[in-house]
Design a protein around this motif. Structure first.
Motif, PDB file in Angstrom:
ATOM      1  N   ALA A 131       0.563  -1.226  -0.019  1.00  0.00           N
ATOM      2  CA  ALA A 131       0.057  -0.125   0.075  1.00  0.00           C
ATOM      3  C   ALA A 131       0.911   1.189  -0.084  1.00  0.00           C
ATOM      4  O   ALA A 131       0.686   2.083  -0.747  1.00  0.00           O
ATOM      5  CB  ALA A 131      -0.964   0.145   1.199  1.00  0.00           C
ATOM      6  N   GLY A 161       3.140   1.472  -3.386  1.00  0.00           N
ATOM      7  CA  GLY A 161       2.143   1.452  -4.857  1.00  0.00           C
ATOM      8  C   GLY A 161       2.097   0.364  -5.670  1.00  0.00           C
ATOM      9  O   GLY A 161       1.536   0.428  -6.714  1.00  0.00           O
ATOM     10  N   ARG A 220       0.300  -2.676  -6.685  1.00  0.00           N
ATOM     11  CA  ARG A 220      -1.203  -3.060  -6.666  1.00  0.00           C
ATOM     12  C   ARG A 220      -1.657  -4.472  -7.241  1.00  0.00           C
ATOM     13  O   ARG A 220      -2.887  -4.565  -7.497  1.00  0.00           O
ATOM     14  CB  ARG A 220      -1.897  -1.918  -7.407  1.00  0.00           C
ATOM     15  N   ARG A 221      -0.556  -5.165  -7.522  1.00  0.00           N
ATOM     16  CA  ARG A 221      -1.010  -6.568  -7.946  1.00  0.00           C
ATOM     17  C   ARG A 221      -0.495  -7.677  -6.867  1.00  0.00           C
ATOM     18  O   ARG A 221       0.797  -7.825  -6.634  1.00  0.00           O
ATOM     19  CB  ARG A 221      -0.304  -6.838  -9.368  1.00  0.00           C
ATOM     20  N   TRP A 251      -7.326  -5.099   1.782  1.00  0.00           N
ATOM     21  CA  TRP A 251      -6.218  -4.357   1.044  1.00  0.00           C
ATOM     22  C   TRP A 251      -6.634  -4.018  -0.235  1.00  0.00           C
ATOM     23  O   TRP A 251      -6.346  -2.879  -0.653  1.00  0.00           O
ATOM     24  CB  TRP A 251      -4.996  -5.123   1.001  1.00  0.00           C
ATOM     25  N   ALA A 252      -7.337  -4.743  -1.051  1.00  0.00           N
ATOM     26  CA  ALA A 252      -7.718  -4.518  -2.320  1.00  0.00           C
ATOM     27  C   ALA A 252      -8.775  -3.347  -2.464  1.00  0.00           C
ATOM     28  O   ALA A 252      -8.526  -2.585  -3.013  1.00  0.00           O
ATOM     29  CB  ALA A 252      -8.287  -5.562  -3.187  1.00  0.00           C
ATOM     30  N   THR A 292      -7.094   0.013  -1.505  1.00  0.00           N
ATOM     31  CA  THR A 292      -5.791   0.423  -2.416  1.00  0.00           C
ATOM     32  C   THR A 292      -6.294   0.681  -3.620  1.00  0.00           C
ATOM     33  O   THR A 292      -5.598   1.221  -4.648  1.00  0.00           O
ATOM     34  CB  THR A 292      -4.861  -0.207  -2.409  1.00  0.00           C
ATOM     35  N   GLY A 349      -6.171  -2.214  -5.461  1.00  0.00           N
ATOM     36  CA  GLY A 349      -5.477  -3.127  -6.128  1.00  0.00           C
ATOM     37  C   GLY A 349      -6.230  -4.515  -6.292  1.00  0.00           C
ATOM     38  O   GLY A 349      -7.649  -4.522  -6.224  1.00  0.00           O
ATOM     39  N   LEU A 381      -3.928  -5.944 -14.837  1.00  0.00           N
ATOM     40  CA  LEU A 381      -4.696  -5.000 -13.750  1.00  0.00           C
ATOM     41  C   LEU A 381      -6.032  -5.279 -13.800  1.00  0.00           C
ATOM     42  O   LEU A 381      -6.738  -6.120 -12.940  1.00  0.00           O
ATOM     43  CB  LEU A 381      -4.224  -3.578 -13.665  1.00  0.00           C
ATOM     44  N   PRO A 410     -10.419  -3.670  -9.889  1.00  0.00           N
ATOM     45  CA  PRO A 410      -9.817  -4.005  -8.317  1.00  0.00           C
ATOM     46  C   PRO A 410     -10.699  -4.945  -7.681  1.00  0.00           C
ATOM     47  O   PRO A 410     -11.984  -5.036  -8.131  1.00  0.00           O
ATOM     48  CB  PRO A 410      -9.659  -2.725  -7.603  1.00  0.00           C
TER      49      PRO A 410
END
Length: 338
Positions: A90, A93, A95-96, A176-177, A180, A182, A252, A255
């Motif tokens: 987080a 940055g 995000r995966r 978290w996803a 963020t 993500g 990506l 999210p």
């Protein structure tokens, strides 16, 4: 894609590293055993994330362990470790995320009663296990149940400390996803086996324990009556599932959090596996002991149709060939990436 593989020097992690490198990606190993780096150290994790596109989080304490005294170690390694990794992602940055999940989050598998349809049996009573009554019964009428394949939308019901920590990892990843933007994927591994399995440890899987016994010239000791159904999936198939999921994450997309079962689609009993491995090793026949462990489940087998349908993954190692390879003691894991 540059991928940080936590636990990348371990059994499954080393095969993922080899698979990613073979597909032209750049895996970066982060492993306590390999280089002393710990996922619970925020500074070490933040430094490792520099220039990383995705994280493949395999580092974990696995297996049922010895007793409940292992609980603090499991929670620290699996849940605190995951929280530290996600917090660092987080902050930096990244995000995966691909998470090593497990079928243990389901507890027992899918069961159907002839009178009441699909039911969820409760934990097996120790009195039943002592009396060698191993099969779960319908919680409504007590009838015999037929086991089937469990899908990702089945209710979760972790029944031991390890299972509880694996579910907590998924909840952390989903949080978290959301926080963020993500993308997180959990691959719920079924019974992974193959070259490089850990041996002679209470935290090893049943295939590794049987292989260790046979290597000593001893008969594999099969708990209960050997009729427990499992899905034994080869580690190279698991590695390829990680690779295709990471490549999908590379795009990506939207999210969120998604879970996929990873199994061979060829369920076998533990007794069948012990016999096949003993025959491949030319060793003594397995001994069915009637012993049991509280927290073990009776039947749990995967429906991996979602992973096949959405990502095009297919397992390719047949059961007999995988057992023969395990018996031979060959190790297909490639050297770890830098």
């Amino acid at each position: 894609m540059r991928v940080l593989v936590t636990g990348g020097a371990g059994f499954i992690g080393s095969h993922i590293v080899a698979e990613l490198a073979g597909r032209g990606h750049e895996p970066v190993v982060f492993d306590l055993a390999e280089d002393g780096r710990d996922v619970r150290d925020p500074a070490q994790v933040r430094r490792a994330l520099a220039g990383i596109d995705a994280v493949c989080h395999q580092a974990a304490k696995v297996g049922l362990g010895k007793d409940f005294g292992d609980a603090p170690d499991y929670v620290a390694a699996n849940d605190l470790g995951t929280a530290v990794v996600l917090a660092a992602m987080a902050e930096t940055g990244v995000r995966r995320l691909l998470l090593a999940g497990s079928m243990v989050v389901y507890g027992e598998g899918r069961y159907e009663c002839p009178a009441h349809g699909v039911v969820r049996p409760g934990p097996r009573a120790e009195a039943d296990l002592r009396a060698c009554r191993f099969e779960p019964r319908c919680p409504v009428c007590g009838a015999d149940l037929s086991p089937g394949l469990v899908t990702e939308d089945a209710p979760v019901d972790p029944r031991n400390v390890y299972a509880t920590t694996k579910l907590a990892q998924e909840h952390l990843a989903a949080s978290w996803a959301r926080a963020t933007g993500g993308r997180a994927v959990s691959l719920r591994y079924h019974n992974v086996y193959g070259p490089g399995m850990p041996r002679d440890t209470p935290y090893a899987g049943v295939a590794a324990l049987f292989r260790s016994s046979l290597a000593r010239g001893e008969a594999p000791r099969v708990f209960e009556d050997g009729g427990q159904r499992r899905d034994f999936v080869h580690v190279r198939d698991v590695a390829s599932a990680n690779a295709v999921a990471l490549e999908d994450l590379g795009a990506l997309g939207a999210p969120g959090f998604t879970a996929y079962n990873v199994g061979s689609g060829d369920p076998r009993t533990v007794g069948d596996m012990a016999k096949a491995l003993a025959a491949a090793c030319a060793g003594p026949d397995p001994v069915v002991t009637g012993e049991y462990r509280l927290g073990d489940v009776r039947h749990i087998t995967a429906d991996s149709a979602r992973l096949r349908r959405e990502l095009g993954w297919r397992p390719v190692v047949p059961f007999a060939a995988g057992m023969a390879e395990l018996a031979a003691g060959t190790d297909a894991a490639a050297p770890a990436a830098p």
